[in-house]
Scaffold this active site. Structure first.
Site, PDB file in Angstrom:
ATOM      1  N   GLN A 191     -47.745 -31.571  -2.461  1.00  0.00           N
ATOM      2  CA  GLN A 191     -47.559 -30.487  -3.435  1.00  0.00           C
ATOM      3  C   GLN A 191     -46.648 -30.975  -4.558  1.00  0.00           C
ATOM      4  O   GLN A 191     -46.454 -30.286  -5.549  1.00  0.00           O
ATOM      5  CB  GLN A 191     -46.897 -29.284  -2.754  1.00  0.00           C
ATOM      6  CG  GLN A 191     -47.720 -28.696  -1.625  1.00  0.00           C
ATOM      7  CD  GLN A 191     -46.880 -27.732  -0.784  1.00  0.00           C
ATOM      8  OE1 GLN A 191     -46.780 -26.548  -1.092  1.00  0.00           O
ATOM      9  NE2 GLN A 191     -46.279 -28.233   0.282  1.00  0.00           N
TER      10      GLN A 191
ATOM     11  N   HIS B 288     -51.156 -30.179  -6.501  1.00  0.00           N
ATOM     12  CA  HIS B 288     -50.531 -29.373  -7.553  1.00  0.00           C
ATOM     13  C   HIS B 288     -50.426 -30.139  -8.872  1.00  0.00           C
ATOM     14  O   HIS B 288     -49.666 -29.741  -9.754  1.00  0.00           O
ATOM     15  CB  HIS B 288     -49.137 -28.882  -7.107  1.00  0.00           C
ATOM     16  CG  HIS B 288     -49.197 -27.771  -6.094  1.00  0.00           C
ATOM     17  ND1 HIS B 288     -48.089 -27.256  -5.454  1.00  0.00           N
ATOM     18  CD2 HIS B 288     -50.255 -27.069  -5.600  1.00  0.00           C
ATOM     19  CE1 HIS B 288     -48.454 -26.294  -4.619  1.00  0.00           C
ATOM     20  NE2 HIS B 288     -49.762 -26.164  -4.683  1.00  0.00           N
TER      21      HIS B 288
ATOM     22  N   CYS C 250     -54.406 -32.071 -29.080  1.00  0.00           N
ATOM     23  CA  CYS C 250     -55.519 -32.702 -28.366  1.00  0.00           C
ATOM     24  C   CYS C 250     -56.481 -33.235 -29.425  1.00  0.00           C
ATOM     25  O   CYS C 250     -56.527 -32.719 -30.546  1.00  0.00           O
ATOM     26  CB  CYS C 250     -56.223 -31.678 -27.479  1.00  0.00           C
ATOM     27  SG  CYS C 250     -57.592 -32.390 -26.530  1.00  0.00           S
TER      28      CYS C 250
ATOM     29  N   CYS D  46     -59.481 -32.737 -29.703  1.00  0.00           N
ATOM     30  CA  CYS D  46     -60.511 -31.760 -30.057  1.00  0.00           C
ATOM     31  C   CYS D  46     -59.984 -30.729 -31.052  1.00  0.00           C
ATOM     32  O   CYS D  46     -60.704 -29.821 -31.463  1.00  0.00           O
ATOM     33  CB  CYS D  46     -61.032 -31.051 -28.802  1.00  0.00           C
ATOM     34  SG  CYS D  46     -59.878 -29.854 -28.098  1.00  0.00           S
TER      35      CYS D  46
ATOM     36  N   ASN E 212     -38.476 -30.593   9.063  1.00  0.00           N
ATOM     37  CA  ASN E 212     -37.759 -29.776   8.090  1.00  0.00           C
ATOM     38  C   ASN E 212     -36.391 -29.434   8.683  1.00  0.00           C
ATOM     39  O   ASN E 212     -36.315 -29.107   9.862  1.00  0.00           O
ATOM     40  CB  ASN E 212     -38.551 -28.473   7.826  1.00  0.00           C
ATOM     41  CG  ASN E 212     -38.126 -27.767   6.556  1.00  0.00           C
ATOM     42  OD1 ASN E 212     -36.936 -27.525   6.337  1.00  0.00           O
ATOM     43  ND2 ASN E 212     -39.089 -27.435   5.716  1.00  0.00           N
TER      44      ASN E 212
HETATM   45  N1  APR Z   1     -35.929 -33.205   4.214  1.00  0.00           N
HETATM   46  C1  APR Z   1     -36.950 -32.396   4.526  1.00  0.00           C
HETATM   47  N2  APR Z   1     -37.020 -31.108   4.121  1.00  0.00           N
HETATM   48  C2  APR Z   1     -36.025 -30.635   3.374  1.00  0.00           C
HETATM   49  C3  APR Z   1     -34.912 -31.425   3.004  1.00  0.00           C
HETATM   50  C4  APR Z   1     -34.888 -32.767   3.455  1.00  0.00           C
HETATM   51  N3  APR Z   1     -33.893 -33.585   3.158  1.00  0.00           N
HETATM   52  N4  APR Z   1     -34.089 -30.659   2.266  1.00  0.00           N
HETATM   53  C5  APR Z   1     -34.652 -29.452   2.161  1.00  0.00           C
HETATM   54  N5  APR Z   1     -35.820 -29.423   2.834  1.00  0.00           N
HETATM   55  C6  APR Z   1     -36.789 -28.334   2.986  1.00  0.00           C
HETATM   56  C7  APR Z   1     -36.219 -26.939   2.863  1.00  0.00           C
HETATM   57  O1  APR Z   1     -35.699 -26.491   4.113  1.00  0.00           O
HETATM   58  C8  APR Z   1     -37.452 -26.141   2.435  1.00  0.00           C
HETATM   59  O2  APR Z   1     -38.173 -25.658   3.571  1.00  0.00           O
HETATM   60  O3  APR Z   1     -37.715 -28.438   1.918  1.00  0.00           O
HETATM   61  C9  APR Z   1     -38.313 -27.174   1.706  1.00  0.00           C
HETATM   62  C10 APR Z   1     -38.430 -26.949   0.213  1.00  0.00           C
HETATM   63  O4  APR Z   1     -39.130 -25.758  -0.012  1.00  0.00           O
HETATM   64  P1  APR Z   1     -39.525 -25.272  -1.486  1.00  0.00           P
HETATM   65  O5  APR Z   1     -38.339 -25.393  -2.380  1.00  0.00           O
HETATM   66  O6  APR Z   1     -40.156 -23.945  -1.367  1.00  0.00           O
HETATM   67  O7  APR Z   1     -40.586 -26.381  -1.948  1.00  0.00           O
HETATM   68  P2  APR Z   1     -42.134 -26.491  -1.600  1.00  0.00           P
HETATM   69  O8  APR Z   1     -42.424 -26.028  -0.231  1.00  0.00           O
HETATM   70  O9  APR Z   1     -42.566 -27.849  -1.987  1.00  0.00           O
HETATM   71  O10 APR Z   1     -42.746 -25.464  -2.647  1.00  0.00           O
HETATM   72  C11 APR Z   1     -44.146 -25.364  -2.761  1.00  0.00           C
HETATM   73  O11 APR Z   1     -43.864 -24.105  -4.764  1.00  0.00           O
HETATM   74  O12 APR Z   1     -42.999 -23.654  -6.866  1.00  0.00           O
HETATM   75  C12 APR Z   1     -43.985 -24.252  -6.171  1.00  0.00           C
HETATM   76  O13 APR Z   1     -45.405 -25.778  -7.124  1.00  0.00           O
HETATM   77  C13 APR Z   1     -44.174 -25.703  -6.472  1.00  0.00           C
HETATM   78  O14 APR Z   1     -45.242 -27.344  -5.063  1.00  0.00           O
HETATM   79  C14 APR Z   1     -44.224 -26.346  -5.106  1.00  0.00           C
HETATM   80  C15 APR Z   1     -44.537 -25.195  -4.187  1.00  0.00           C
END
Ligand code: APR
Length: 260
Positions: free
Chosen positions: A105, A123, A153, A155, A218
Site C-alpha cells: 500500500q 496505491h 500534460c 495533451c 505489527n
Molecule cells: N513495524 C511494523 N508496524 C508498525 C511499526 C513498525 N515499526 N510502527 C507502526 N506500525 C504499525 C501501526 O501499529 C499501524 O497498525 O503500522 C500501522 C500503520 O497504519 P496506518 O498508519 O493506518 O497505515 P496503513 O495501514 O499503511 O494505511 C493504509 O491508508 O491513508 C491511506 O493510502 C494510505 O496506504 C495507506 C492506507
C-alpha cells in the site's frame, strides 16, 4: 516483544515449507526508515494534514496546487530516507521461495530499493505522474522538484500524482494480480498495516480463504488480528530479520519443504 515463542515457531514452520508467499505491507514497515505512518496517535500524517484537503478527487479538482504541494512535500521528505532492516529482510526472502509477491500500500518505492523483485503497488507511486484527464500519458519517474505545479500534460491538460486517492478505485490490473497472488499463496503475511483501508486490507483474508497460513506482524493489535493464524507483536525491522534467519536455519536443518 515478539508474541509467544510458539507463535514465532509456527510462523517459521509455515514459511519453512512454503513455496509461494504473498506479503501485504503498509506504512508501518517504512516507519523505521523515518517515513510517518497515517493513523498513529500523535504522529500520523492524517492527524497533521486533513486528508480531505489533499488526498481526494474533490481536493484535486478544487485545489490542485494544494494537492501537488502535499505530494511534493512527501517526495522532498523521502530524499534522506533509505530502506530499513525490515525491507531488506523481506527482499532477502525472495531466495527462499519459488514466488514471493510483495503487495504494498506504500507509495515510497522502498521495497524496490531494498531489492524485492516482485512488488505490486496497489496505491500507486510517489514517483510517477499521469494525465488528470486520462489521456494515457504517464511519466515515471517524474523529476523532483517538479518544474512547475501542477505540471502541464502534453495533451493540454495537467498531470497529477499517480497515487490512489480516497474514494478512487484501485488499479484493476495490479489489484487482480494481488488477489491472485493471495489466492495462490501457501503463506500470506500482513506487515505493518492497520488493516482499515479497503479493499487492500482484505488481501490477507483472500489468502486465508484460499487455504494459506496467515501471519500478522505489527506492534499493535489491528481490526483484523483475530483472523490471523499467528500475530507477531513487534516492529517489522526486528521481526522480519529474525524470521529470515530462523527460516534459513529451519531449511538448513533439513526440515521444511524438502521433506514433504
Ligand atoms: N513495524 C511494523 N508496524 C508498525 C511499526 C513498525 N515499526 N510502527 C507502526 N506500525 C504499525 C501501526 O501499529 C499501524 O497498525 O503500522 C500501522 C500503520 O497504519 P496506518 O498508519 O493506518 O497505515 P496503513 O495501514 O499503511 O494505511 C493504509 O491508508 O491513508 C491511506 O493510502 C494510505 O496506504 C495507506 C492506507
Amino acid at each position: 516483544m515478539t508474541g509467544s515463542s510458539s507463535g514465532f515457531d509456527r510462523a517459521v514452520a509455515a514459511l519453512g515449507s512454503a513455496r509461494r508467499v504473498m506479503a501485504l505491507s503498509g506504512a508501518g514497515i517504512s516507519r523505521e526508515s523515518g517515513v510517518p505512518t497515517f493513523r498513529e496517535a500523535g504522529e500520523g500524517l492524517w492527524e497533521k494534514v486533513p486528508m480531505e484537503e489533499v488526498a481526494t478527487p474533490e481536493a484535486l479538482r478544487r485545489n490542485p496546487l494544494r494537492v501537488w504541494e502535499f505530494y511534493e512535500m512527501r517526495r522532498e521528505n523521502m530524499k534522506s530516507v533509505d530502506p530499513n532492516p525490515g525491507h531488506y529482510a523481506l527482499a532477502q526472502m525472495d531466495d527462499l521461495f519459488d514466488e514471493l509477491t510483495v503487495v504494498t500500500q506504500n507509495i515510497d518505492g522502498l521495497h524496490q530499493r531494498a531489492g524485492s523483485r516482485d512488488v505490486i503497488e496497489v496505491h500507486g507511486s510517489l514517483w510517477r505522474v499521469r494525465c488528470v484527464d486520462d489521456c494515457g500519458h504517464e511519466v515515471d519517474p517524474f523529476p523532483h522538484p517538479a518544474p512547475e505545479i501542477p505540471p502541464p500534460c502534453r495533451c493540454g491538460s495537467t498531470l497529477r500524482p499517480a497515487v490512489v486517492l480516497f474514494g478512487e478505485n484501485l488499479p484493476i490490473v495490479e489489484f487482480e494480480r494481488a488477489r491472485r497472488a493471495a489466492l495462490e499463496c501457501d503463506v500470506g503475511m500482513s506487515l505493518g498495516t492497520s488493516s482499515v483501508v479497503w479493499p487492500a486490507a482484505g488481501i490477507p483474508l483472500v489468502a486465508k480463504e484460499g487455504g494459506a497460513f496467515v501471519i500478522e506482524v505489527n506492534p499493535e493489535e489491528t481490526e483484523l488480528t483475530a483472523h490471523f493464524d499467528v500475530s507477531l507483536r513487534g516492529p517489522t525491522g526486528d521481526i522480519l530479520p529474525r524470521l529470515l534467519e530462523a527460516v534459513r536455519k529451519h531449511r538448513a536443518a533439513g526440515k521444511g519443504r524438502s521433506q514433504e
